[in-house]
Design a protein around this motif. Sequence first.
Motif, PDB file in Angstrom:
ATOM      1  N   LYS A  12      43.306  45.006  23.938  1.00 40.41           N
ATOM      2  CA  LYS A  12      43.583  45.326  25.340  1.00 40.41           C
ATOM      3  C   LYS A  12      42.523  46.281  25.902  1.00 40.41           C
ATOM      4  O   LYS A  12      42.018  47.160  25.189  1.00 40.41           O
ATOM      5  CB  LYS A  12      44.947  46.009  25.470  1.00 40.41           C
ATOM      6  CG  LYS A  12      46.124  45.190  24.968  1.00 40.41           C
ATOM      7  CD  LYS A  12      46.412  44.013  25.851  1.00 40.41           C
ATOM      8  CE  LYS A  12      47.708  43.318  25.447  1.00 40.41           C
ATOM      9  NZ  LYS A  12      47.896  42.045  26.184  1.00 40.41           N
ATOM     10  N   PRO A  13      42.186  46.119  27.177  1.00 36.05           N
ATOM     11  CA  PRO A  13      41.333  47.129  27.811  1.00 36.05           C
ATOM     12  C   PRO A  13      42.115  48.413  28.045  1.00 36.05           C
ATOM     13  O   PRO A  13      43.344  48.447  27.906  1.00 36.05           O
ATOM     14  CB  PRO A  13      40.950  46.476  29.139  1.00 36.05           C
ATOM     15  CG  PRO A  13      42.106  45.577  29.442  1.00 36.05           C
ATOM     16  CD  PRO A  13      42.591  45.071  28.107  1.00 36.05           C
ATOM     17  N   ARG A  14      41.386  49.460  28.384  1.00 36.22           N
ATOM     18  CA  ARG A  14      42.002  50.725  28.750  1.00 36.22           C
ATOM     19  C   ARG A  14      41.542  51.113  30.148  1.00 36.22           C
ATOM     20  O   ARG A  14      40.461  50.700  30.578  1.00 36.22           O
ATOM     21  CB  ARG A  14      41.595  51.825  27.758  1.00 36.22           C
ATOM     22  CG  ARG A  14      42.044  51.564  26.324  1.00 36.22           C
ATOM     23  CD  ARG A  14      41.539  52.639  25.386  1.00 36.22           C
ATOM     24  NE  ARG A  14      41.966  52.415  24.017  1.00 36.22           N
ATOM     25  CZ  ARG A  14      41.633  53.190  22.999  1.00 36.22           C
ATOM     26  NH1 ARG A  14      40.845  54.255  23.215  1.00 36.22           N
ATOM     27  NH2 ARG A  14      42.072  52.924  21.781  1.00 36.22           N
ATOM     28  N   ARG A  18      35.187  48.634  31.818  1.00 38.51           N
ATOM     29  CA  ARG A  18      34.508  47.667  32.675  1.00 38.51           C
ATOM     30  C   ARG A  18      35.100  46.279  32.405  1.00 38.51           C
ATOM     31  O   ARG A  18      35.354  45.916  31.255  1.00 38.51           O
ATOM     32  CB  ARG A  18      33.004  47.662  32.394  1.00 38.51           C
ATOM     33  CG  ARG A  18      32.311  48.930  32.834  1.00 38.51           C
ATOM     34  CD  ARG A  18      31.009  49.173  32.091  1.00 38.51           C
ATOM     35  NE  ARG A  18      30.037  48.116  32.342  1.00 38.51           N
ATOM     36  CZ  ARG A  18      29.145  48.120  33.332  1.00 38.51           C
ATOM     37  NH1 ARG A  18      29.131  49.137  34.200  1.00 38.51           N
ATOM     38  NH2 ARG A  18      28.268  47.150  33.469  1.00 38.51           N
ATOM     39  N   VAL A  19      35.320  45.525  33.484  1.00 33.60           N
ATOM     40  CA  VAL A  19      35.832  44.163  33.354  1.00 33.60           C
ATOM     41  C   VAL A  19      34.944  43.224  34.177  1.00 33.60           C
ATOM     42  O   VAL A  19      34.445  43.596  35.238  1.00 33.60           O
ATOM     43  CB  VAL A  19      37.304  44.055  33.815  1.00 33.60           C
ATOM     44  CG1 VAL A  19      38.201  44.913  32.931  1.00 33.60           C
ATOM     45  CG2 VAL A  19      37.469  44.443  35.272  1.00 33.60           C
ATOM     46  N   ALA A  20      34.743  42.027  33.668  1.00 34.55           N
ATOM     47  CA  ALA A  20      33.897  41.046  34.349  1.00 34.55           C
ATOM     48  C   ALA A  20      34.682  40.312  35.412  1.00 34.55           C
ATOM     49  O   ALA A  20      35.871  40.016  35.243  1.00 34.55           O
ATOM     50  CB  ALA A  20      33.329  40.057  33.341  1.00 34.55           C
ATOM     51  N   VAL A  21      34.021  39.988  36.507  1.00 37.96           N
ATOM     52  CA  VAL A  21      34.584  39.154  37.567  1.00 37.96           C
ATOM     53  C   VAL A  21      33.650  37.958  37.739  1.00 37.96           C
ATOM     54  O   VAL A  21      32.480  38.124  38.064  1.00 37.96           O
ATOM     55  CB  VAL A  21      34.728  39.932  38.882  1.00 37.96           C
ATOM     56  CG1 VAL A  21      35.213  39.011  39.996  1.00 37.96           C
ATOM     57  CG2 VAL A  21      35.687  41.100  38.705  1.00 37.96           C
ATOM     58  N   LEU A  43      41.622  46.208  41.636  1.00 37.85           N
ATOM     59  CA  LEU A  43      41.341  46.350  40.203  1.00 37.85           C
ATOM     60  C   LEU A  43      40.939  47.787  39.887  1.00 37.85           C
ATOM     61  O   LEU A  43      41.345  48.347  38.868  1.00 37.85           O
ATOM     62  CB  LEU A  43      40.219  45.397  39.784  1.00 37.85           C
ATOM     63  CG  LEU A  43      40.589  43.986  39.376  1.00 37.85           C
ATOM     64  CD1 LEU A  43      39.330  43.166  39.089  1.00 37.85           C
ATOM     65  CD2 LEU A  43      41.505  43.986  38.156  1.00 37.85           C
ATOM     66  N   GLU A  44      40.173  48.384  40.781  1.00 37.80           N
ATOM     67  CA  GLU A  44      39.674  49.737  40.549  1.00 37.80           C
ATOM     68  C   GLU A  44      40.724  50.787  40.867  1.00 37.80           C
ATOM     69  O   GLU A  44      40.994  51.688  40.055  1.00 37.80           O
ATOM     70  CB  GLU A  44      38.421  49.968  41.386  1.00 37.80           C
ATOM     71  CG  GLU A  44      37.739  51.293  41.106  1.00 37.80           C
ATOM     72  CD  GLU A  44      36.371  51.380  41.758  1.00 37.80           C
ATOM     73  OE1 GLU A  44      35.696  52.410  41.546  1.00 37.80           O
ATOM     74  OE2 GLU A  44      35.976  50.446  42.475  1.00 37.80           O
ATOM     75  N   LEU A  49      40.328  50.063  36.560  1.00 31.60           N
ATOM     76  CA  LEU A  49      39.269  49.317  35.883  1.00 31.60           C
ATOM     77  C   LEU A  49      38.008  49.275  36.740  1.00 31.60           C
ATOM     78  O   LEU A  49      38.069  49.422  37.964  1.00 31.60           O
ATOM     79  CB  LEU A  49      39.753  47.898  35.574  1.00 31.60           C
ATOM     80  CG  LEU A  49      40.973  47.828  34.651  1.00 31.60           C
ATOM     81  CD1 LEU A  49      41.530  46.408  34.607  1.00 31.60           C
ATOM     82  CD2 LEU A  49      40.617  48.302  33.236  1.00 31.60           C
ATOM     83  N   GLN A  50      36.879  49.055  36.099  1.00 30.46           N
ATOM     84  CA  GLN A  50      35.612  48.989  36.813  1.00 30.46           C
ATOM     85  C   GLN A  50      35.116  47.548  36.838  1.00 30.46           C
ATOM     86  O   GLN A  50      34.587  47.055  35.844  1.00 30.46           O
ATOM     87  CB  GLN A  50      34.566  49.877  36.117  1.00 30.46           C
ATOM     88  CG  GLN A  50      34.933  51.344  36.064  1.00 30.46           C
ATOM     89  CD  GLN A  50      33.841  52.153  35.391  1.00 30.46           C
ATOM     90  OE1 GLN A  50      32.647  51.988  35.664  1.00 30.46           O
ATOM     91  NE2 GLN A  50      34.240  53.046  34.499  1.00 30.46           N
ATOM     92  N   PRO A  51      35.301  46.844  37.952  1.00 33.14           N
ATOM     93  CA  PRO A  51      34.872  45.445  38.012  1.00 33.14           C
ATOM     94  C   PRO A  51      33.354  45.308  38.066  1.00 33.14           C
ATOM     95  O   PRO A  51      32.675  46.070  38.764  1.00 33.14           O
ATOM     96  CB  PRO A  51      35.522  44.928  39.299  1.00 33.14           C
ATOM     97  CG  PRO A  51      35.777  46.143  40.125  1.00 33.14           C
ATOM     98  CD  PRO A  51      35.997  47.276  39.175  1.00 33.14           C
TER      99      PRO A  51
END
Length: 351
Positions: A12-14, A18-21, A43-44, A49-51
């Motif tokens: 899982k992310p925390r 950073r997450v991809a879009v 998302l942010e 999260l950092q898209p």
Amino acid sequence: MLPRPSPVYPPKPRPGDRVAVLSPSSDLAARLPLPYELGLARLEKEFGLQPVTYPSTLRKGASPQERADDLHAAFADPEIRAVFTTIGGDDQITVLPYLDRAVFRADPKPFFGYSDGTNLLAYLRSTGVVGFHGASVMCELGRPGALHPLTAESLRAALFTPGPYELRPATQYTDEGGDWADPDTFTAEPAMWPGDGWSWHGPERVVEGAGWGGCLEVLSWMLMTDREIGAVADFDDGGVLFLETSEELPRADDVYYVLRSMGERGLLGRFGALLMGRPKAWSFALPHSPDAKASYVREQRAAVLRALAAYAPEMVAVFDVDLGHTDPQLVVPYGGTIRVDGRTRRITVTY
């Protein structure tokens, strides 16, 4: 042929990751920026999260190779901890031949998508990675007015909390929407209608197994091309099939024909339970009246029950589960565990 690996859940992310879009299908994010930018902001701000937007995400007419390259880049980047699709489309199946399974196996990551994303979800499942059906950037995260609380709760659990999560019927829903090119669309939440809960059919028993399925129309293309379906023996007996239909509003007869084909292939009978998504019964091309929408829903349900009676008469079936193109939307694990309890009328997924 070697048996397919049993899918594993990716880490899982925390918050702060950073997450991809990405746009593996349609280029609508490049054409309709309002829901796209709103989804990125949520998302942010709401999930912490950092898209990270990849090159083909906002490129009109990106080639299958370019889209595959961005998928590879996102999964190969150790700083990217999850991958979101902007929206569905109709040609993701052309991207599959350009993908390298070794990239996805090396660093599995939660992948969120549905509709045409069924292609990639099935690809990940056959590669050995659990995916997550639901939560596109433009539709769910870019919802006008505010995120729906049921959608937000489900997505948050799927993102951050491993383990069981009980799905709940929506008390209100909508299958209609406004013009994404019009800023006024985003000033208020969409109008909602009362939800009547789930409708249960078949024996009162418990089915627990791996989830598989997705958008019915996309699955029909995969069946025709024989991509990411594989041998019937690759499916464990007693799994959970989940299906939903799109804004294309397929005819009830066509829904039956797809299910009949799955039955003739021996695939339908491998599953112990079916979760049938609440049908989207309205689109800009077919703006049905309330009566027409009710008729469409009844006819689709009858078509599904007709197919089950012929090919899977002992299947537990649940209708109007909020897992597809209607709002709100619940995230469902693709290749992960789903428990359908026909005795207590409860559905639990494992994120």
